[in-house]
Design an enzyme around this catalytic site. Structure first.
Site, PDB file in Angstrom:
ATOM      1  N   HIS A  81      61.265  26.185   3.659  1.00 19.14           N
ATOM      2  CA  HIS A  81      61.611  26.736   4.983  1.00 19.14           C
ATOM      3  C   HIS A  81      62.436  27.332   5.732  1.00 19.14           C
ATOM      4  O   HIS A  81      63.271  26.381   5.419  1.00 19.14           O
ATOM      5  CB  HIS A  81      59.966  27.501   4.736  1.00 19.14           C
ATOM      6  CG  HIS A  81      58.892  26.976   4.693  1.00 19.14           C
ATOM      7  ND1 HIS A  81      58.314  25.783   4.310  1.00 19.14           N
ATOM      8  CD2 HIS A  81      57.609  28.062   3.988  1.00 19.14           C
ATOM      9  CE1 HIS A  81      57.284  25.422   2.934  1.00 19.14           C
ATOM     10  NE2 HIS A  81      57.167  27.131   3.080  1.00 19.14           N
ATOM     11  N   HIS A 140      56.061  24.672  14.202  1.00 17.63           N
ATOM     12  CA  HIS A 140      56.753  24.384  13.354  1.00 17.63           C
ATOM     13  C   HIS A 140      57.608  24.996  12.593  1.00 17.63           C
ATOM     14  O   HIS A 140      58.264  24.808  11.522  1.00 17.63           O
ATOM     15  CB  HIS A 140      56.249  23.203  12.172  1.00 17.63           C
ATOM     16  CG  HIS A 140      55.073  23.804  11.421  1.00 17.63           C
ATOM     17  ND1 HIS A 140      54.306  23.575  10.289  1.00 17.63           N
ATOM     18  CD2 HIS A 140      54.426  25.734  11.246  1.00 17.63           C
ATOM     19  CE1 HIS A 140      53.311  24.273   9.887  1.00 17.63           C
ATOM     20  NE2 HIS A 140      53.594  25.523   9.710  1.00 17.63           N
ATOM     21  N   ASP A 174      58.116  19.143   2.096  1.00 15.83           N
ATOM     22  CA  ASP A 174      58.035  20.234   1.592  1.00 15.83           C
ATOM     23  C   ASP A 174      58.477  20.781   0.118  1.00 15.83           C
ATOM     24  O   ASP A 174      58.538  22.285  -0.275  1.00 15.83           O
ATOM     25  CB  ASP A 174      57.004  21.424   2.096  1.00 15.83           C
ATOM     26  CG  ASP A 174      58.187  22.500   2.920  1.00 15.83           C
ATOM     27  OD1 ASP A 174      59.153  22.405   2.733  1.00 15.83           O
ATOM     28  OD2 ASP A 174      57.230  22.685   3.737  1.00 15.83           O
ATOM     29  N   ASP A 232      64.783  21.300   3.359  1.00 14.77           N
ATOM     30  CA  ASP A 232      63.276  22.458   3.211  1.00 14.77           C
ATOM     31  C   ASP A 232      62.974  23.318   2.524  1.00 14.77           C
ATOM     32  O   ASP A 232      64.156  24.339   2.077  1.00 14.77           O
ATOM     33  CB  ASP A 232      63.422  23.050   4.619  1.00 14.77           C
ATOM     34  CG  ASP A 232      62.070  23.270   5.600  1.00 14.77           C
ATOM     35  OD1 ASP A 232      60.997  23.773   4.997  1.00 14.77           O
ATOM     36  OD2 ASP A 232      61.822  22.801   7.198  1.00 14.77           O
ATOM     37  N   ASP A 258      61.541  17.394   5.495  1.00 12.17           N
ATOM     38  CA  ASP A 258      60.362  18.228   5.207  1.00 12.17           C
ATOM     39  C   ASP A 258      59.891  18.060   4.026  1.00 12.17           C
ATOM     40  O   ASP A 258      60.813  18.624   2.708  1.00 12.17           O
ATOM     41  CB  ASP A 258      60.425  19.787   5.689  1.00 12.17           C
ATOM     42  CG  ASP A 258      59.329  20.627   5.431  1.00 12.17           C
ATOM     43  OD1 ASP A 258      58.974  20.375   5.079  1.00 12.17           O
ATOM     44  OD2 ASP A 258      58.756  20.448   6.401  1.00 12.17           O
ATOM     45  N   ASP A 264      62.429  27.415   8.598  1.00 12.14           N
ATOM     46  CA  ASP A 264      62.096  27.095  10.246  1.00 12.14           C
ATOM     47  C   ASP A 264      62.827  27.394  11.568  1.00 12.14           C
ATOM     48  O   ASP A 264      63.245  26.534  12.385  1.00 12.14           O
ATOM     49  CB  ASP A 264      62.006  25.257  10.017  1.00 12.14           C
ATOM     50  CG  ASP A 264      61.091  24.764   8.918  1.00 12.14           C
ATOM     51  OD1 ASP A 264      60.369  25.985   9.042  1.00 12.14           O
ATOM     52  OD2 ASP A 264      60.781  23.470   9.202  1.00 12.14           O
ATOM     53  N   GLU A 314      56.020  16.299   7.687  1.00  9.34           N
ATOM     54  CA  GLU A 314      55.065  17.299   7.063  1.00  9.34           C
ATOM     55  C   GLU A 314      54.665  16.648   5.603  1.00  9.34           C
ATOM     56  O   GLU A 314      53.881  17.725   5.560  1.00  9.34           O
ATOM     57  CB  GLU A 314      55.879  18.374   6.502  1.00  9.34           C
ATOM     58  CG  GLU A 314      56.501  19.832   7.486  1.00  9.34           C
ATOM     59  CD  GLU A 314      54.902  20.223   8.358  1.00  9.34           C
ATOM     60  OE1 GLU A 314      54.516  20.551   7.794  1.00  9.34           O
ATOM     61  OE2 GLU A 314      55.785  20.584   9.802  1.00  9.34           O
ATOM     62  N   HIS A 340      56.898  19.824  11.689  1.00 10.15           N
ATOM     63  CA  HIS A 340      58.436  19.646  11.755  1.00 10.15           C
ATOM     64  C   HIS A 340      58.482  19.650  13.162  1.00 10.15           C
ATOM     65  O   HIS A 340      60.054  19.786  13.264  1.00 10.15           O
ATOM     66  CB  HIS A 340      58.844  20.419  10.517  1.00 10.15           C
ATOM     67  CG  HIS A 340      60.750  19.922  10.343  1.00 10.15           C
ATOM     68  ND1 HIS A 340      61.253  20.594   8.599  1.00 10.15           N
ATOM     69  CD2 HIS A 340      61.676  19.480  10.856  1.00 10.15           C
ATOM     70  CE1 HIS A 340      62.156  20.168   9.094  1.00 10.15           C
ATOM     71  NE2 HIS A 340      62.247  19.483   9.846  1.00 10.15           N
TER      72      HIS A 340
HETATM   73 MN   LIG Z   1      59.684  22.480   8.137  1.00 10.24          MN
END
Ligand SMILES: [Mn+2]
Length: 242
Positions: free
Chosen positions: A61, A76, A171, A59, A169, A63, A214, A32
């Protein structure tokens, strides 16, 4: 850091060139951290047009780590912060200006796995965060509408929002649906929520650049995450059921 800066610069130039040619820039990854470059390129494009743009970041997360806050040191985990002008100057000042995007023009959607320090950084930054719980409660349609409304009315006499960069992303999607990622986190977006979000953004007609990142083929099962990523790009480009 110098190598990441060099690659980010090349990505930025490629993205800006694609946008200047009137095409939609699609950046595929990988890590990412490539969003450092793609957002810098998009930012430079809108800057020259004297137009405002926003970033919709999907995302699991945040980030939004900095070299100081990060426990792993992985870049990332930092690209959102860098785009907001927070972090190592060699990356935040790529192309000679920072921040690349105003925090009030940014939404972070689907978060469920944050570092303690990131929670503070999200609150301090001024971006508009939407957790999985927000999606549970408001539905994806409600979340996207609220995110866009927040970006459009970010400041009193700000110029109108003209463009959107989507940083997606994989994820953010539930690992049952998208297993081919490196940092999976349970409780993510369903297949339809993922498509719905991108369909709604495509409807605005403002998406001119996006990242799909990702993807980790080594962890994928029967290529399903890669194929899903291709389908998601179609939704970003405006493919509808009818
Ligand atoms: Mn990310």
């Amino acid at each position: 850091m110098p190598e990441i800066g060099q690659v980010s610069l090349a990505v930025a130039q490629a993205v800006e060139e694609a946008m200047a040619a009137g095409t939609i820039a699609i950046t595929l990854g990988g890590d990412h951290s490539l969003a450092i470059g793609s957002i810098a390129g998009a930012a430079n494009y809108y800057r020259k047009q004297k137009e405002e743009f926003g970033v919709v970041w999907f995302d699991a997360h945040g980030d939004i780590n900095t070299p100081q806050s990060s426990q792993s040191g992985n870049v990332h985990g930092m690209p959102f912060a860098i785009s907001l002008g927070i972090g190592d100057e060699r990356l935040t000042h790529l192309l000679g200006f920072a921040p690349k995007v105003q925090a009030s023009r940014c939404a972070l959607i689907g978060i469920r796995d944050l570092d303690q320090e990131e929670i503070r950084l999200i609150a301090d930054s001024g971006i508009n965060p939407f957790t999985m719980r927000d999606i549970d409660e408001k539905g994806m349609g409600g979340v996207i509408r609220e995110a866009l409304a927040g970006m459009r009315h970010s400041t009193k006499d700000a110029k109108p929002l003209r463009g959107l960069h989507v940083s997606f992303d994989l994820d953010v999607i539930d690992p049952d649906v998208a297993p081919g990622v490196s940092t999976e986190s349970r409780g993510g977006l369903s297949y339809r929520e993922s498509h719905h979000a991108l369909e709604l953004l495509a409807d605005t007609g403002m998406v001119a650049s996006c990242d799909i990142v990702e993807l980790n083929p080594a962890r994928d099962l029967r290529n399903q995450t890669a194929e899903l990523a291709v389908d998601l790009v179609q939704s970003i480009l405006g493919k509808n059921i009818l």
